[in-house]
Write a protein that holds these residues in place. Structure first.
Motif, PDB file in Angstrom:
ATOM      1  N   PRO A  22      41.282  29.675 -20.882  1.00  0.00           N
ATOM      2  CA  PRO A  22      42.056  28.147 -20.617  1.00  0.00           C
ATOM      3  C   PRO A  22      42.536  28.038 -19.345  1.00  0.00           C
ATOM      4  N   GLU A  23      42.480  26.912 -18.819  1.00  0.00           N
ATOM      5  CA  GLU A  23      43.038  26.332 -17.302  1.00  0.00           C
ATOM      6  C   GLU A  23      43.846  25.239 -17.264  1.00  0.00           C
ATOM      7  N   HIS A  24      44.833  24.968 -18.592  1.00  0.00           N
ATOM      8  CA  HIS A  24      45.779  23.487 -19.079  1.00  0.00           C
ATOM      9  C   HIS A  24      46.637  25.014 -19.766  1.00  0.00           C
ATOM     10  N   PHE A  25      48.181  24.079 -20.217  1.00  0.00           N
ATOM     11  CA  PHE A  25      49.348  25.097 -20.872  1.00  0.00           C
ATOM     12  C   PHE A  25      50.246  24.343 -21.329  1.00  0.00           C
TER      13      PHE A  25
ATOM     14  N   GLN B  15      44.337  27.947 -28.103  1.00  0.00           N
ATOM     15  CA  GLN B  15      44.533  29.189 -28.308  1.00  0.00           C
ATOM     16  C   GLN B  15      46.065  29.519 -27.894  1.00  0.00           C
TER      17      GLN B  15
ATOM     18  N   ALA C 247      47.198  26.853 -24.964  1.00  0.00           N
ATOM     19  CA  ALA C 247      46.830  27.371 -23.875  1.00  0.00           C
ATOM     20  C   ALA C 247      45.258  26.225 -24.296  1.00  0.00           C
TER      21      ALA C 247
ATOM     22  N   TYR D  63      49.961  26.117 -14.866  1.00  0.00           N
ATOM     23  CA  TYR D  63      49.442  27.248 -14.676  1.00  0.00           C
ATOM     24  C   TYR D  63      48.167  26.446 -14.588  1.00  0.00           C
ATOM     25  N   CYS D  64      47.026  27.310 -13.924  1.00  0.00           N
ATOM     26  CA  CYS D  64      45.765  26.582 -14.585  1.00  0.00           C
ATOM     27  C   CYS D  64      45.274  27.562 -13.719  1.00  0.00           C
TER      28      CYS D  64
ATOM     29  N   ALA E  40      44.268  32.210 -15.945  1.00  0.00           N
ATOM     30  CA  ALA E  40      44.680  33.419 -16.685  1.00  0.00           C
ATOM     31  C   ALA E  40      43.746  34.291 -16.297  1.00  0.00           C
TER      32      ALA E  40
ATOM     33  N   ARG F  76      47.962  37.477 -26.162  1.00  0.00           N
ATOM     34  CA  ARG F  76      47.025  36.682 -26.914  1.00  0.00           C
ATOM     35  C   ARG F  76      47.763  36.784 -28.550  1.00  0.00           C
TER      36      ARG F  76
ATOM     37  N   LEU G 130      48.809  34.500 -16.583  1.00  0.00           N
ATOM     38  CA  LEU G 130      48.274  33.221 -15.941  1.00  0.00           C
ATOM     39  C   LEU G 130      48.979  33.236 -14.894  1.00  0.00           C
TER      40      LEU G 130
END
Length: 541
Positions: A401-404, A432, A447, A476-477, A479, A501, A510
């Motif tokens: 994932p890249e976005h949270f 997620q 995520a 955060y970007c 993981a 998770r 993260l």
């Protein structure tokens, strides 16, 4: 040989024959390359529907068949994947339509785990684009055969030879054109079949809602009708012959070369040629490797793997549907299977084939087919179902994932509905769900690969679960996978946080950005910080 053994042999042979009739494939593309339009055009040419609808349903044309979710119809994009089963001649085509929007790549990756071939759709004016490249990397990592369809040839675009050169230079895939356009992009006259030399002239139908009229001409007739455009196309084909750009089955099946076809999905030009190529060249379902690395013969007893979960496709029933790719054996509705992850029996009384938002009961299915199991609350993405001796297929990986965001219920009185909705979206793989001791269960972290998935979360939480949510962005970007020994140290570092998770209990660190990650890796080389995988392709550092 006993009667039972005779029956088993007959059963295995019939299953293998039925598997040989199947072609299970997906269409991969960048947003706006025309994937949903091509999906409908394929169904139209296979006589699965009577008329095709544009993405935006202009005029009296209905919306895209495979785009069933309200958000998809409103925005004119594909968000979820849909399974379309199409009978074409003596073949059964299982088209797994994938999200074309860049933000929905994780669902696309999952679908690619359930197909045997991919159609790579290119815009004639734009060629290879970032999303196409990303998805092709997944295909290449799995050595999946790829057929290329250059779309929108009825609009201004690039030179065909230039596009072929880009495919070879940028992704190392040797293009082997199966047909060739007469007329430059934007002045599409027809197609020359390279194998037979037959020229098919295309005639547009009103609005492109029905099959294009195709007129076959001899070379002499074509030269008279098309004049200079015929001469140019003939010279380009001679050049292709000189450089040896001919189809090679071995390299195609190894994922090293790609048959290329030209056309325009909206007016239905070249679609029948694509279907015929798919039937003749794409591989049928073969033996799949189980978790032990042993092949599962297509003629063995039934086995299948869940590659997608989707809830509430039918608003009237609020159901939960599991999409299962049949790996081996004959499926019969009503059979009782075993759920490999729990060892419990799973009844299949309610089983359907899904054509976009339309459903029909399916009684039998064979390797390569996709069945939808209704009320599948016990199943999750990656689970195996089987008959007879136990078999387990490798899990479908979760992706980097890249976005949270942090999710909180806007109405504390509907916290139970909030919990149920978040758990539902987690099990479907829409996002997620991560938990941390700092925020607690009331504020889970969501995520995603792309931020538009969070719009899906807000929409579904409000519409389906009546539990509106507030989503707060986290800075955060990246993981990284870690372990219990490393987690306490990593969690205390600036610019990093460790969470668990929910789906598998795996610990993820993260990080704010790649520069901060490099500092942490430099200062703590002994701690576990492993990149996550994306469909078999390692996440870039």
């Amino acid at each position: 040989m006993s009667v039972t053994a005779d029956n088993m042999t007959q059963h295995s042979g019939q299953t293998a024959a039925e598997a040989g009739r199947r072609r299970t494939f997906a269409v991969i593309s960048h947003p706006d390359a025309g994937k949903s339009t091509l999906t409908e055009a394929l169904a139209l040419h296979a006589a699965a529907i009577s008329s095709a609808g544009a993405v935006h349903g202009k005029g009296d044309r209905r919306g895209v068949t495979s785009d069933w979710m309200e958000m998809e119809q409103a925005r004119g994009i594909s968000i979820t994947s849909a399974a379309l089963r199409i009978d074409y001649g003596d073949c059964v085509l299982n088209l797994l339509d994938t999200p074309g929007h860049a933000d929905f790549s994780e669902d696309t990756y999952r679908v690619l785990s359930a197909v045997d071939c991919a159609i790579m759709l290119l815009d004639s004016a734009k060629g290879l684009e970032p999303q196409t490249l990303k998805l092709f990397d997944v295909c290449r990592a799995r050595r999946m055969p790829v057929i290329t369809f250059v779309n929108k040839w009825d609009r201004p675009g690039r030179e065909p030879l230039e596009l072929l050169d880009e495919i070879e230079q940028r992704i190392g895939l040797r293009p082997t054109p199966m047909n060739w356009p007469v007329g430059i992009a934007g002045d599409f006259r027809g197609l020359i079949d390279r194998a037979s030399g037959v020229y098919t002239k295309m005639h547009r139908t009103p609005g492109g809602a029905t099959r294009a009229v195709e007129e076959e001409l001899t070379a002499e007739q074509a030269a008279e009708v098309e004049e200079e455009t015929w001469v140019q196309a003939s010279e380009e084909i001679e050049l292709l012959e000189e450089i040896g750009a001919g189809y090679d089955e071995e390299s195609f099946l190894a994922g090293e070369s790609s048959p290329v076809l030209f056309g325009a999905a909206l007016p239905n030009f070249g679609v029948s040629a694509l279907l015929d190529t798919l039937v003749s060249l794409a591989p049928p379902p073969g033996d799949l490797l189980d978790a032990k690395g042993e092949p599962r013969p297509v003629g063995a007893l039934f086995s299948g793997q869940v590659f997608k979960m989707q809830a509430n496709m039918d608003k009237a029933h609020r159901d939960r549907m599991a999409f299962v790719r049949v790996a081996s054996g004959r499926f019969e509705r009503g059979m009782v299977l075993t759920h490999a992850e729990t060892g419990r029996p799973f009844a299949t009384k309610y089983t359907q084939a899904v054509f976009g938002s339309e459903r029909s009961t399916i009684d039998t299915a064979y390797p390569g087919d996709v069945i939808a199991l209704i009320n599948a609350q016990a199943l999750s993405v990656g689970d195996t179902l089987y008959e007879g001796q136990k078999v387990v297929f490798p899990p479908i990986p979760s992706f980097a994932p890249e976005h949270f965001v942090v999710a909180r219920a806007l109405d504390s009185g509907r916290y139970k509905q909030f919990q149920r909705g978040i758990a539902q979206l987690d099990s479907e793989g829409v996002v997620q769900v991560l938990t941390s001791d700092v925020r607690g269960e009331q504020a889970p972290v969501l995520a995603a690969v792309g931020p538009l998935q969070f719009d899906v979360v807000k929409h579904r939480m409000e519409e389906e679960f009546r539990a509106p949510v507030e989503l707060s962005h986290l800075d955060y970007c990246l993981a990284r996978r870690t372990d219990a020994e490393s987690a306490p140290t990593l969690h205390g570092l600036s610019g990093a946080e460790v969470m668990k998770r929910r789906s598998d209990g795996e610990l993820l660190m993260l990080v704010h950005n790649k520069w901060r990650l490099r500092v942490i890796e430099r200062d703590h080389p002994d701690l576990t910080m492993e990149p996550l995988l994306a469909g078999g392709v390692e996440e870039p550092a």
